[in-house]
Design an enzyme around this catalytic site. Structure first.
Site, PDB file in Angstrom:
ATOM      1  N   LEU A  18     -14.664  32.171 -31.343  1.00 31.78           N
ATOM      2  CA  LEU A  18     -13.715  33.248 -31.018  1.00 31.78           C
ATOM      3  C   LEU A  18     -12.631  32.717 -30.096  1.00 31.78           C
ATOM      4  O   LEU A  18     -12.905  31.903 -29.215  1.00 31.78           O
ATOM      5  CB  LEU A  18     -14.462  34.373 -30.289  1.00 31.78           C
ATOM      6  CG  LEU A  18     -15.651  34.973 -31.023  1.00 31.78           C
ATOM      7  CD1 LEU A  18     -16.435  35.888 -30.078  1.00 31.78           C
ATOM      8  CD2 LEU A  18     -15.174  35.744 -32.246  1.00 31.78           C
ATOM      9  N   ASP A  60     -19.615  29.075 -30.737  1.00 27.75           N
ATOM     10  CA  ASP A  60     -19.276  29.233 -29.320  1.00 27.75           C
ATOM     11  C   ASP A  60     -20.442  28.862 -28.406  1.00 27.75           C
ATOM     12  O   ASP A  60     -20.376  29.095 -27.194  1.00 27.75           O
ATOM     13  CB  ASP A  60     -18.873  30.696 -29.030  1.00 27.75           C
ATOM     14  CG  ASP A  60     -17.441  30.995 -29.448  1.00 27.75           C
ATOM     15  OD1 ASP A  60     -16.543  30.201 -29.086  1.00 27.75           O
ATOM     16  OD2 ASP A  60     -17.217  32.010 -30.138  1.00 27.75           O
ATOM     17  N   GLU A  65     -22.854  29.443 -20.539  1.00 26.51           N
ATOM     18  CA  GLU A  65     -22.872  30.320 -19.366  1.00 26.51           C
ATOM     19  C   GLU A  65     -23.003  31.798 -19.728  1.00 26.51           C
ATOM     20  O   GLU A  65     -23.552  32.591 -18.954  1.00 26.51           O
ATOM     21  CB  GLU A  65     -21.571  30.126 -18.580  1.00 26.51           C
ATOM     22  CG  GLU A  65     -21.411  31.105 -17.442  1.00 26.51           C
ATOM     23  CD  GLU A  65     -20.138  30.867 -16.654  1.00 26.51           C
ATOM     24  OE1 GLU A  65     -20.249  30.429 -15.516  1.00 26.51           O
ATOM     25  OE2 GLU A  65     -19.031  31.108 -17.187  1.00 26.51           O
ATOM     26  N   ASP A  66     -22.505  32.172 -20.899  1.00 28.77           N
ATOM     27  CA  ASP A  66     -22.466  33.595 -21.228  1.00 28.77           C
ATOM     28  C   ASP A  66     -23.822  34.182 -21.598  1.00 28.77           C
ATOM     29  O   ASP A  66     -23.973  35.398 -21.656  1.00 28.77           O
ATOM     30  CB  ASP A  66     -21.448  33.824 -22.364  1.00 28.77           C
ATOM     31  CG  ASP A  66     -20.046  33.499 -21.890  1.00 28.77           C
ATOM     32  OD1 ASP A  66     -19.727  33.872 -20.747  1.00 28.77           O
ATOM     33  OD2 ASP A  66     -19.291  32.858 -22.639  1.00 28.77           O
ATOM     34  N   ARG A  85     -22.061  36.175 -30.989  1.00 25.78           N
ATOM     35  CA  ARG A  85     -22.690  35.330 -29.974  1.00 25.78           C
ATOM     36  C   ARG A  85     -24.075  35.819 -29.554  1.00 25.78           C
ATOM     37  O   ARG A  85     -24.770  35.152 -28.788  1.00 25.78           O
ATOM     38  CB  ARG A  85     -21.770  35.207 -28.751  1.00 25.78           C
ATOM     39  CG  ARG A  85     -20.398  34.639 -29.097  1.00 25.78           C
ATOM     40  CD  ARG A  85     -19.690  34.081 -27.893  1.00 25.78           C
ATOM     41  NE  ARG A  85     -20.503  33.066 -27.257  1.00 25.78           N
ATOM     42  CZ  ARG A  85     -20.285  32.592 -26.037  1.00 25.78           C
ATOM     43  NH1 ARG A  85     -19.276  33.029 -25.341  1.00 25.78           N
ATOM     44  NH2 ARG A  85     -21.081  31.674 -25.524  1.00 25.78           N
ATOM     45  N   ARG A 130     -16.124  42.116 -22.720  1.00 27.13           N
ATOM     46  CA  ARG A 130     -17.469  41.653 -23.080  1.00 27.13           C
ATOM     47  C   ARG A 130     -18.596  42.287 -22.271  1.00 27.13           C
ATOM     48  O   ARG A 130     -19.750  42.272 -22.702  1.00 27.13           O
ATOM     49  CB  ARG A 130     -17.546  40.125 -22.905  1.00 27.13           C
ATOM     50  CG  ARG A 130     -16.552  39.337 -23.748  1.00 27.13           C
ATOM     51  CD  ARG A 130     -16.930  39.371 -25.206  1.00 27.13           C
ATOM     52  NE  ARG A 130     -15.951  38.696 -26.030  1.00 27.13           N
ATOM     53  CZ  ARG A 130     -15.919  37.375 -26.237  1.00 27.13           C
ATOM     54  NH1 ARG A 130     -16.828  36.609 -25.681  1.00 27.13           N
ATOM     55  NH2 ARG A 130     -14.999  36.855 -27.011  1.00 27.13           N
ATOM     56  N   HIS A 160     -12.866  36.755 -19.101  1.00 24.83           N
ATOM     57  CA  HIS A 160     -13.976  37.098 -18.211  1.00 24.83           C
ATOM     58  C   HIS A 160     -13.500  37.101 -16.753  1.00 24.83           C
ATOM     59  O   HIS A 160     -12.474  36.505 -16.425  1.00 24.83           O
ATOM     60  CB  HIS A 160     -15.077  36.028 -18.311  1.00 24.83           C
ATOM     61  CG  HIS A 160     -15.786  35.971 -19.618  1.00 24.83           C
ATOM     62  ND1 HIS A 160     -15.848  34.820 -20.379  1.00 24.83           N
ATOM     63  CD2 HIS A 160     -16.479  36.899 -20.298  1.00 24.83           C
ATOM     64  CE1 HIS A 160     -16.556  35.059 -21.473  1.00 24.83           C
ATOM     65  NE2 HIS A 160     -16.951  36.316 -21.452  1.00 24.83           N
ATOM     66  N   CYS A 247     -17.876  27.877 -18.020  1.00 24.06           N
ATOM     67  CA  CYS A 247     -18.612  28.349 -19.216  1.00 24.06           C
ATOM     68  C   CYS A 247     -19.535  27.313 -19.827  1.00 24.06           C
ATOM     69  O   CYS A 247     -20.421  27.660 -20.584  1.00 24.06           O
ATOM     70  CB  CYS A 247     -17.689  28.766 -20.349  1.00 24.06           C
ATOM     71  SG  CYS A 247     -16.002  28.902 -20.023  1.00 24.06           S
TER      72      CYS A 247
HETATM   73  C1  CIR Z   1     -15.721  33.345 -26.556  1.00 14.63           C
HETATM   74  O1  CIR Z   1     -14.711  33.970 -26.872  1.00 14.63           O
HETATM   75  O2  CIR Z   1     -16.798  33.910 -26.351  1.00 14.63           O
HETATM   76  C2  CIR Z   1     -15.637  31.844 -26.428  1.00 14.63           C
HETATM   77  N1  CIR Z   1     -14.706  31.320 -27.373  1.00 14.63           N
HETATM   78  C3  CIR Z   1     -15.234  31.448 -25.040  1.00 14.63           C
HETATM   79  C4  CIR Z   1     -16.251  31.795 -24.005  1.00 14.63           C
HETATM   80  C5  CIR Z   1     -15.879  31.317 -22.660  1.00 14.63           C
HETATM   81  N2  CIR Z   1     -16.921  31.579 -21.759  1.00 14.63           N
HETATM   82  C6  CIR Z   1     -16.753  31.741 -20.461  1.00 14.63           C
HETATM   83  O3  CIR Z   1     -15.622  31.750 -19.976  1.00 14.63           O
HETATM   84  N3  CIR Z   1     -17.816  31.972 -19.710  1.00 14.63           N
END
Ligand code: CIR
Length: 252
Positions: A18, A60, A65-66, A85, A130, A160, A247
């Site tokens: 994404l 992704d 981290e997410d 995700r 998110r 974020h 991330c």
């Molecule tokens: C997303 O849109 O989920 C990923 N392309 C990027 C996530 C980045 N994560 C973060 O900053 N913790």
């Protein structure tokens, strides 16, 4: 002091993830070499690093981290805000279970770890595209019994909260001018990232060293004044996918 961290390797499909950036597709080989430089930087800071196998079904998934928020007492396994995700957590949970008791967010709630900034016993949680109010509420119910305070912050800059707002040591937070007006950040010293360099707000403070994205001279000059060692890393390929330094790992 952070001693461990976990990573998800970059998969060949990383360009299918994404993004809201219009910076073109990342090159998989360059993404991998930037990722390896990042791992080397954390090894150099004395961390034990667990690198997980690449998960091709989740382009992704190196933005690990997410998927979780890890603290000394527990690891909260999130329910990520983006449907593509949500399956990533199944690859992370068993790894974190080796380190911490797990608390799992329900499917009714949404949270990305990129929205959670920790300063000691305080969590600053971004309400973003998110992370929703149900995510905030479930998270608070998991962590408050362990003595944490949770502050909600509306996210208007970036994907974020930590896209632009990060703790950099010395009671100081690096943040946008807009975020600086939030009362939750009142007791902290501020370093303001200018609008043109907002991406550099995603700077990582680890074992009293700063890791900052290369190419943001105004922010670098401000960070130098903190007197901490600074490592600059090229993050061009991650930026193309809305990702940055925080991330790429779970640090605990
Ligand atoms: C997303 O849109 O989920 C990923 N392309 C990027 C996530 C980045 N994560 C973060 O900053 N913790």
């Amino acid at each position: 002091c952070e001693e461990d961290c976990a990573f998800g390797s970059v998969c060949a499909t990383c360009g299918n993830g994404l993004t809201t950036a219009s910076l073109g597709a990342p090159e998989a080989a360059k993404t991998r070499s930037q990722f390896n430089a990042y791992v080397d930087a954390l090894l150099g800071l004395g961390l034990t690093v667990t690198v997980l196998p690449a998960a091709a079904a989740f382009p992704d998934s190196h933005f690990v981290e997410d998927t979780a928020v890890v603290m000394p007492e527990i690891a909260v396994i999130t329910h990520p805000g983006a449907p593509s995700r949500q399956g990533e957590v199944a690859t992370i949970a068993p790894v974190l279970a080796r380190h911490r008791p797990l608390a799992r967010m329900s499917a009714a709630a949404h949270m990305d770890g990129g929205d959670v900034m920790t300063i000691g016993k305080r969590f600053f949680v971004g309400l973003s595209a998110r992370t929703d109010a149900a995510g905030l509420q479930e998270f608070a119910a998991f962590v408050e019994p362990h003595g944490y305070q949770v502050h909600a912050i509306d996210v208007n800059d970036g994907l974020h909260l930590k896209s632009v707002v990060n703790y950099v040591g010395r009671n100081t937070v690096l943040l946008s001018a807009e975020a600086a007006t939030h009362p939750a950040f009142a007791g902290l010293d501020h370093i303001i990232v200018n609008k043109a360099e907002e991406y550099a707000g995603n700077t990582l403070w680890i074992n009293d060293t700063l890791i900052t994205p290369a190419g943001y001279p105004d922010t670098l000059a401000k960070l130098v004044k903190l007197g901490l060692p600074i490592i600059e890393l090229d993050t061009s390929e991650f930026r193309k996918m809305d990702g940055g330094l925080t991330c790429l790992s779970l640090r605990f």
